[in-house]
Design an enzyme around this catalytic site. Structure first.
Site, short mmCIF file in Angstrom:
data_model
loop_
_atom_site.label_atom_id
_atom_site.label_comp_id
_atom_site.label_asym_id
_atom_site.label_seq_id
_atom_site.Cartn_x
_atom_site.Cartn_y
_atom_site.Cartn_z
N GLU A 308 8.00 7.17 0.73
CA GLU A 308 8.18 8.55 0.22
C GLU A 308 9.60 9.02 0.57
OE1 GLU A 308 3.86 10.43 0.46
OE2 GLU A 308 4.74 10.31 2.44
N CYS A 402 -0.99 17.48 1.35
CA CYS A 402 0.09 18.27 1.92
C CYS A 402 0.68 19.28 0.93
CB CYS A 402 1.19 17.35 2.43
SG CYS A 402 1.69 16.08 1.25
O1 FUB Z 1 2.87 13.28 6.78
C1 FUB Z 1 2.48 14.58 6.35
C2 FUB Z 1 2.78 14.74 4.90
O2 FUB Z 1 2.04 13.80 4.13
C3 FUB Z 1 4.21 14.47 4.51
O3 FUB Z 1 5.05 15.56 4.66
C4 FUB Z 1 4.07 14.07 3.09
O4 FUB Z 1 5.20 13.40 2.59
C5 FUB Z 1 2.84 13.19 3.14
O5 FUB Z 1 3.15 11.90 3.56
ZN ZN Z 2 3.41 17.02 -0.08
#
Ligand code: FUB
Ligand code: ZN
Length: 604
Positions: A308, A402
């Site tokens: 990501e 999230c």
């Molecule tokens: O790890 C917490 C959240 O979940 C992150 O900010 C997002 O990118 C997702 O991976």
């Molecule tokens: Zn998110």
């Protein structure tokens, strides 16, 4: 439910009077968005997003995790290790929403949930419903456990609750938790950092709210601890965690995008509160590099699904773009802090770009479905091989949820980003039909922006003394005028006088469509054009172009662009047409069922 202290509801980030900074945020209730595109979205957040978010937290068992931790229920905690953070983001959204529109039921709901959170807290202040139950202890694997990350979101929700409602119930929980962190972490104590930043900006805001210097000191230590091998000592490769280079030496962003931009936002907070000009300057350099080399035309951040993450400079694929909605939100938080610190119009431009494109695409028109990933191309017959892939269309929730409650908290506090004050002056950064009380004046903004470029500022109440009103002239707005006189793009146009009630200022922003080019190093978009009108990036969607396969489409270099106002389409838009192809604003794609889509078109 009497508030313990009635106060002026400060904005989400409220620097202290001694902080470095050029501009001051105005209280969250000193601005209201009263019409147009943003009011529609904010009201759907109120009517649909926030209530359905509460229901999703029950279905996904996030709330049951707290019941288990509080001893009200039995069982194993469900969901990802950071499940608590979704509850806290929802609580933050509910708090800002209350400031915008006081509603007794919403207040009762958040205070009931707050009471449950408080009962789940350990006697020493530690609070996490998942990690001890699942891992048999605390802080054993901080790079992945998100224990500070969840604490950070709790603190942000608590600050919002006390500022917006006057109730300090969650603040007391946050203080106990922050005191526990101060007692546990830092030099000579446990010298460890969470793999996912956010605690930094949260602790600074708690310092701003309470005046407790230890919270600022710990935030500064967390910022400076990165880049010194702490995460490597756990056996992890440091890039993903923004831990390869110390923050004050890093010249760009890398690794997991949300982590990187949350860290940078927190580092700006630390820099302005500690008078650390060198750190602030470095964060401006990093922002600059990110914008130049690692940001999509939509404002989207993070080009790799793998991790990501941000890619290498100019590594910006369109079909495999990640551009997580949370990364746009974190980017907005970082840009907002730099705007307050420096007063530079470019950061308000960036906020507008991300808000209207990379962020807003994350939300359906109905206000209850979400994109996690915001690609710039979805190919014909794309196969949805992952829950997050945009080929699914927007979804009501995710296993890793999230983004949805993050969207809710930003929409509920959006009015806080419209304007600021400085001595004897008011700055208007974002244009929407709105009312703003600042600088001793009451202003009404009348506009149909971003569809129309005319913005009328009406002085409803004038201060006794002369006032300067600074109007942001976006960098793309060559030919803008204030009361008929040309003004420079990429700065603020100042109108200063002793205003009287009834005075008006007319800002005219040229919104002629533009075909923009990508940097030639961006292989995926080299030789292509994207269609932009004012702050809006456009997209070509299969549903509007049924006779072509968009993957095969192209346009002429000198193609004329025609525009059509379409009041009945997608809530009322200006559609564009170029080379026989029709385009709609990018943020609205996928609101008419699944379709192929692309932002960049090759020039034939
Ligand atoms: O790890 C917490 C959240 O979940 C992150 O900010 C997002 O990118 C997702 O991976
Ligand atoms: Zn998110």
């Amino acid at each position: 439910m009497t508030p313990t202290s009635l106060r002026s509801p400060a904005a989400p980030a409220a620097p202290t009077a001694s902080a470095r900074g050029t501009l001051r945020p105005i209280p969250i209730d000193a601005a209201a968005v009263t019409g147009g595109l943003w009011r529609d979205r904010i009201e759907r957040n109120t009517a649909a997003g926030i209530p359905s978010g509460r229901a999703q937290l029950v279905t996904a068992q996030n709330i049951r995790n707290f019941e288990i931790a509080a001893g009200d229920a039995e069982g194993e905690p469900a969901g990802p290790v950071f499940a608590d953070s979704d509850v806290y983001k929802w609580l933050e959204a509910a708090a800002w929403e209350y400031a915008r529109r006081p509603d007794e039921q919403l207040l009762r709901d958040q205070l009931d949930l707050t009471a449950l959170v408080a009962r789940a807290q350990a006697d020493d202040g530690y609070l996490n419903t998942v990690v001890p139950a699942r891992q048999g202890g605390r802080y054993g694997e901080l790079p992945w456990s998100h224990e500070h990350y969840c604490a950070g979101h709790l603190i942000q929700a608590a600050v919002a609750q006390v500022r917006a409602t006057g109730h300090d119930d969650l603040l007391q929980v946050a203080i106990r938790l922050a005191d526990h962190l101060v007692a546990t972490f830092g030099p000579g104590k446990t010298e460890d950092v969470d793999g996912h930043p956010v605690i930094e900006t949260a602790l600074v805001e708690l310092f701003r709210e309470t005046g407790t210097r230890a919270y600022l000191d710990l935030a500064r230590w967390f910022v400076d601890a990165r880049g010194h091998g702490i995460l490597e000592a756990h056996g992890h490769q440091p890039t993903y965690f923004s831990d390869r280079v110390p923050v004050r030496e890093a010249t760009t962003v890398e690794g997991h995008a949300v982590r990187a931009v949350y860290l940078a936002a927190g580092a700006v907070d630390v820099a302005v509160e500690t008078g650390d000009d060198a750190l602030l300057a470095q964060l401006e350099r990093q922002y600059d590099a990110m914008q130049r080399e690692k940001q999509y035309v939509t404002g989207g951040l993070g080009s790799r699904w793998e991790g990501e993450a941000f890619g290498d400079p100019y590594e910006l694929p369109n079909d495999r773009a990640y551009a997580e909605t949370c990364a746009a939100i974190g980017g907005i938080q970082w840009a907002w802090r730099l705007l307050l610190a420096t007063g530079k119009a470019r950061y308000a431009d960036q906020i507008e770009l991300m808000l209207l494109n990379g962020f807003l695409a994350g939300l359906s028109l109905a206000g209850t479905e979400y994109f996690y990933v915001n690609a710039l191309q979805v190919r014909h017959d794309a196969h949805a091989d992952d829950e997050r892939t945009p080929a699914n269309g927007r979804l009501g929730w995710f296993d890793c949820a999230c983004c949805p409650p993050n969207i809710m908290r930003l929409l509920a506090s959006l009015q806080g980003y419209v304007a600021t004050e400085a001595d004897g002056s008011v700055q208007i950064h974002q244009y929407a039909p709105s009312r703003i009380s600042a600088g001793g004046a009451r202003l009404k903004i009348e506009t149909d922006y971003p569809w129309d470029g005319a913005v009328r500022i009406v002085v409803e109440e004038a201060p006794g003394a002369p006032l300067a009103i600074d109007l942001r002239i976006p960098e793309w707005a060559e030919g803008a005028a204030v009361d008929g006189a040309p003004v420079a793009a990429g700065s603020y146009a100042r109108v200063e006088r002793a205003f009287a009630a009834g005075d008006e200022i007319l800002l005219t922003l040229p919104l002629s469509p533009r075909l923009v080019e990508a940097h030639p190093r961006v292989d995926a978009s080299r030789g292509c054009r994207a269609l932009v009108r004012g702050p809006l990036v456009y997209a070509f969607e299969g549903v509007d172009n049924p006779d072509v396969v968009l993957d095969d489409a192209s346009i002429g270099a000198a193609s004329e662009v025609a525009e059509h106002r379409e009041p009945g389409l997608l809530g009322g838009i200006t559609a564009l047409e170029v080379g026989g192809l029709r385009a709609i604003p990018y943020h609205l794609w996928a609101n008419r069922g699944p379709s192929d889509m692309r932002v960049w078109l090759p020039v034939a």
